[in-house]
Scaffold this active site. Structure first.
Site, PDB file in Angstrom:
ATOM      1  N   HIS A  33       0.946  -1.017   0.171  1.00 25.40           N
ATOM      2  CA  HIS A  33      -0.119  -0.190  -0.224  1.00 25.40           C
ATOM      3  C   HIS A  33       0.957   1.336   0.286  1.00 25.40           C
ATOM      4  O   HIS A  33       0.470   2.348  -0.245  1.00 25.40           O
ATOM      5  CB  HIS A  33      -1.025  -0.002   1.247  1.00 25.40           C
ATOM      6  CG  HIS A  33      -2.153   0.696   1.397  1.00 25.40           C
ATOM      7  ND1 HIS A  33      -2.448   2.014   0.315  1.00 25.40           N
ATOM      8  CD2 HIS A  33      -3.801   0.518   1.713  1.00 25.40           C
ATOM      9  CE1 HIS A  33      -3.648   2.160   0.446  1.00 25.40           C
ATOM     10  NE2 HIS A  33      -4.136   1.557   0.944  1.00 25.40           N
ATOM     11  N   TYR A  77     -15.180   5.586   8.529  1.00 26.35           N
ATOM     12  CA  TYR A  77     -13.409   6.375   6.968  1.00 26.35           C
ATOM     13  C   TYR A  77     -13.878   5.941   5.755  1.00 26.35           C
ATOM     14  O   TYR A  77     -14.365   5.157   5.895  1.00 26.35           O
ATOM     15  CB  TYR A  77     -12.364   5.282   7.588  1.00 26.35           C
ATOM     16  CG  TYR A  77     -11.042   5.903   6.644  1.00 26.35           C
ATOM     17  CD1 TYR A  77      -9.997   7.026   7.671  1.00 26.35           C
ATOM     18  CD2 TYR A  77     -11.245   5.430   5.226  1.00 26.35           C
ATOM     19  CE1 TYR A  77      -9.242   6.841   6.528  1.00 26.35           C
ATOM     20  CE2 TYR A  77      -9.926   5.674   4.668  1.00 26.35           C
ATOM     21  CZ  TYR A  77      -9.267   6.584   5.254  1.00 26.35           C
ATOM     22  OH  TYR A  77      -7.683   6.794   4.268  1.00 26.35           O
ATOM     23  N   THR A 125      -4.432  11.019  -0.582  1.00 27.59           N
ATOM     24  CA  THR A 125      -6.275  11.234  -0.003  1.00 27.59           C
ATOM     25  C   THR A 125      -6.242  11.537   0.527  1.00 27.59           C
ATOM     26  O   THR A 125      -5.642  12.317   1.465  1.00 27.59           O
ATOM     27  CB  THR A 125      -6.884   9.515   0.269  1.00 27.59           C
ATOM     28  OG1 THR A 125      -5.295   9.103   1.618  1.00 27.59           O
ATOM     29  CG2 THR A 125      -6.293   8.175  -0.927  1.00 27.59           C
TER      30      THR A 125
END
Length: 793
Positions: free
Chosen positions: A470, A607, A620
């Site tokens: 990630h 979230y 993001t």
């Protein structure tokens, strides 16, 4: 050890008869070809840099401008302001040669002035974000201001065909919100989560912070926002990802799944070869920057910075912090099968064709040798604690065969895992898809190299998926790749950017253009004998084997604690949601709020990921779907006395507020990234802030994300309905929470990937899936009841 000897290109030894020289011409030829390829890529990067540096102009306009200035000067006319004459005293002489030089200098200066005026004008135009808040779609009314803005953007950016990084210099910086606005939005976001007493306490902490140390922290952050290209991204990458010491498997890495409604072949080697070839073609597009950047509204560019590290990238473990290593090139991949690692060469003067790669993959599958001691579960080290892996890496892989083999894996374009189990999907047996998702998320705990940018996973029945790290990029970039791979049309072996526009869509087109023969093998013939896969060699002693076994056991514990449910909702999809005149994303988020309240009996901090790629190096931002408006609607849904009209009215208000929050996040007006950066500054200054500590310690018990779909526009789902991707998922963020990834796959199809930890008594992904199903049903019934009351269909 024959493979190791074959890998030696040159050797010599001294004998009693003199020098004995041995060399392998084939390997030396590979070295030569690699060097040629490297220089070609350097030249291509240089030309791309020139192209991007002057975009939206083209380089030939410089020569045209210089020619015009020279022509005007020697014709006796004065270039504006007689600039050539004015600079001639600065040159060595007034000869014809130096007049040409002077004219060329003036022409270049004029050309650069015009070009950079256009570039900075475009940058100013892209700072306008009002268009995001206006309605879109058929029949939507756009303001005159936005129409004029859109026309100017298209004029200034449409001179030349953009390359992948052409707009990077024109993208604006992420703006830093004012401290007051962030604090106001934060306090509003936590109101439904706190009772009056706790809310008053939080308000006091917020006031003390805003009027105290927050002012100083904001000033430092303001300086960073001026100096850096993005005031968030570097700290986010370092402190959220690279400094994290917990295992990547389940906690950080995410997965993507195949187009489950189609299966072009059941031959594992053939499907693996086709997908590998698609990935390599995509890598070539990225390297050459022939991949067109994504343009919203066909005009507004998204930042392409994250695409640079898709391939040839590995996260290297460290004792305190990891680092991301990206190599400019790699001519091999690494394949894992039944506990053995193989180096597979994929470039020999050109990218190997799918049929040639299939031969290599089949050789791997046919290898009957046993794994070396410690080799089978070696990758479990990448699944465990990062500091532990760093120490073992330093001690065990610092020399000899271990160092060479580890380096081979880390420098590979990507890793391929050939699984010995099938990836199954049966609509009548949902648990099969759950098993497939779990397998892609963690495998056996030792058959994925979790440090690589991504591991391509191939089931024994030919279905595919991926497991991605990630830190190097966000899920939207990897889903873009996957969408391209799944829809690839490469039967003609073309690499035209118009044909191979993006990557995960590359794999799905196996149905559109059949790439396999009646036996399931890749269509085509081998034009060359492909290089044989090379077994990686390991020399792992007893102590190292024990450490690997410990890592494998720890990975097994994490796996046993994870539960995953992939819920396929085919009752209705975005088609019905649009008829209700509600944003599909807001609609689903409200359903999740209702489902969670029914599941947990309370509201929770939620979230949802939103992108900030409208800005340079944007990643993001967090949208907080649990709002005052959404909680009011949820309570109304549970109130038997509330009317249908009241519920629908509150739902529309909640969805409008959610959509505005999402738009604010995209425009750099989010809450959480700003507060996160203020916290980092406070840590650097060794300042204690009770407010920031409280904010950043709040658990995200409901972590959600929408998987983008149709980013490339290459799929016609009406014509090829089976090309729908099932999306992907991730593990829960909180120990007592849910991880929910969803994809709006079609007009009448939704996929929800729901995860939780079995050790938590409060969560159950199967129960939560039922709550989501009921919530979606109840929302639909609201509108059906309203239509019935109004006498409409």
């Amino acid at each position: 050890m024959a493979e190791a000897h074959q890998a030696v290109a040159f050797s010599f030894q001294i004998t009693h008869e003199g020098w004995d020289v041995n060399f392998d011409r084939e390997v030396l030829n590979l070295v030569w070809q690699s060097g040629i390829r490297s220089w070609k890529k350097r030249f291509a990067r240089f030309m791309n840099s020139v192209h991007n540096g002057v975009y939206p102009a083209q380089l030939w306009t410089l020569w045209l401008t210089m020619s015009i200035v020279i022509g005007i000067h020697f014709s006796g006319y004065k270039v504006p302001y007689d600039l050539v004459t004015k600079i001639m005293p600065l040159l060595p002489s007034n000869s014809t040669k130096w007049q040409l030089v002077g004219s060329a200098i003036v022409g270049t200066a004029m050309w650069l002035t015009v070009i950079y005026t256009i570039r900075y004008t475009l940058k100013l135009l892209l700072m306008y974000k009002g268009w995001l808040y206006e309605a879109r779609g058929k029949g939507a009314r756009i303001s005159v201001k936005t129409r004029v803005w859109l026309l100017l953007v298209r004029i200034l950016s449409g001179w030349n065909k953009p390359r992948l990084y052409s707009f990077q210099g024109s993208l604006p910086k992420l703006p830093l919100p004012s401290l007051h606005s962030t604090m106001t939005r934060y306090m509003r976001s936590v109101r439904p989560l706190l009772n009056d007493e706790n809310y008053d306490k939080m308000q006091q902490l917020a006031d003390d912070f805003q009027n105290g140390i927050g002012v100083k922290l904001q000033r430092y952050l303001l300086l960073k926002s001026w100096w850096s290209s993005n005031y968030v991204s570097d700290w986010w990458e370092e402190y959220v990802y690279l400094r994290g010491r917990s295992p990547l498997m389940i906690n950080s890495n995410f997965y993507g799944i195949d187009a489950i409604l189609m299966q072009p072949t059941q031959v594992q080697a053939a499907r693996a070869a086709a997908v590998i070839h698609s990935c390599l073609l995509y890598r070539r597009l990225v390297d050459r920057q022939e991949l067109e950047p994504i343009l919203l509204q066909n005009s507004v560019p998204l930042c392409s910075w994250q695409y640079e590290r898709i391939f040839n990238t590995t996260r290297i473990p460290g004792v305190e912090t990891d680092r991301i290593m990206h190599w400019a090139d790699s001519n091999h991949i690494v394949v894992y099968h039944k506990g053995k690692f193989f180096k597979v060469i994929i470039y020999r003067g050109r990218i190997l064709k799918p049929r040639e790669i299939q031969v290599q993959i089949q050789q791997v599958l046919d290898d009957k040798s046993e794994p070396l001691p410690g080799e089978e579960k070696l990758a479990a080290l990448t699944a465990g604690d990062r500091s532990h892996w760093a120490q073992i890496r330093r001690n065990l892989f610092n020399k000899g065969a271990n160092k060479v083999s580890l380096d081979t894996i880390e420098r590979a374009a990507f890793v391929v895992a050939l699984d010995d189990c099938p990836y199954l999907y049966d609509p009548k047996n949902p648990s099969q898809l759950d098993k497939c998702g779990k397998n892609l998320l963690h495998g056996k705990g030792y058959d994925r190299w979790f440090d690589k940018s991504f591991t391509l996973c191939v089931g024994s029945n030919g279905r595919v998926g991926f497991n991605a790290e990630h830190s190097w990029a966000d899920a939207a970039v990897m889903s873009h790749i996957w969408e391209c791979v799944v829809t690839d049309d490469t039967t003609t072996d073309r690499a035209d950017a118009a044909v191979l526009t993006h990557l995960w869509e590359f794999v799905i087109t196996d149905e559109i253009e059949n790439r396999y023969d009646s036996n399931g093998d890749v269509i085509g013939e081998c034009e060359i004998i492909p290089p044989s896969p090379i077994r990686l060699q390991w020399d792992i002693k007893d102590d190292g084997q024990k450490q690997i076994e410990i890592a494998a056991l720890n990975a097994e514990k994490l796996i046993n604690d994870l539960d995953l449910r992939i819920y396929v909702h085919d009752n209705y999809g975005k088609g019905f949601m649009k008829k209700c005149r509600i944003s599909p994303d807001a609609y689903i988020q409200m359903a999740l709020q209702l489902a969670y309240f029914r599941d947990a009996g309370k509201f929770s901090l939620t979230y949802e990921a939103s992108m900030t790629r409208l800005f340079r190096e944007g990643r993001t931002e967090t949208v907080r779907p649990c709002t005052i408006e959404s909680s009011a609607w949820v309570r109304a849904m549970e109130d038997k006395g509330a009317t249908v009209d009241d519920k629908i009215k509150l739902l529309r208000i909640a969805c409008e507020q959610h959509q505005k929050s999402y738009q604010d996040a995209m425009c750099g007006k989010g809450i959480d990234r700003h507060l996160f950066c203020l916290y980092v500054v406070a840590k650097y200054l060794e300042v204690n802030s009770p407010f920031l500590q409280k904010v950043l310690s709040e658990p995200w018990r409901l972590s959600t994300s929408q998987t983008p779909h149709g980013q490339t526009g290459r799929m016609d789902l009406h014509k090829y309905p089976n090309c729908i991707s099932a999306g992907g998922g991730f593990g829960p963020v909180a120990d007592d929470g849910y991880g929910v990834s969803y994809i709006i796959a079609g007009e009448d199809l939704l996929f929800f990937h729901i995860s939780n930890k079995k050790s938590s008594k409060e969560t159950d992904c199967h129960r939560f899936a039922e709550k989501i199903e009921q919530a979606l049903k109840d929302i639909k019934n609201l509108f059906l009841d309203k239509n019935q009351l109004n006498g409409t269909k």
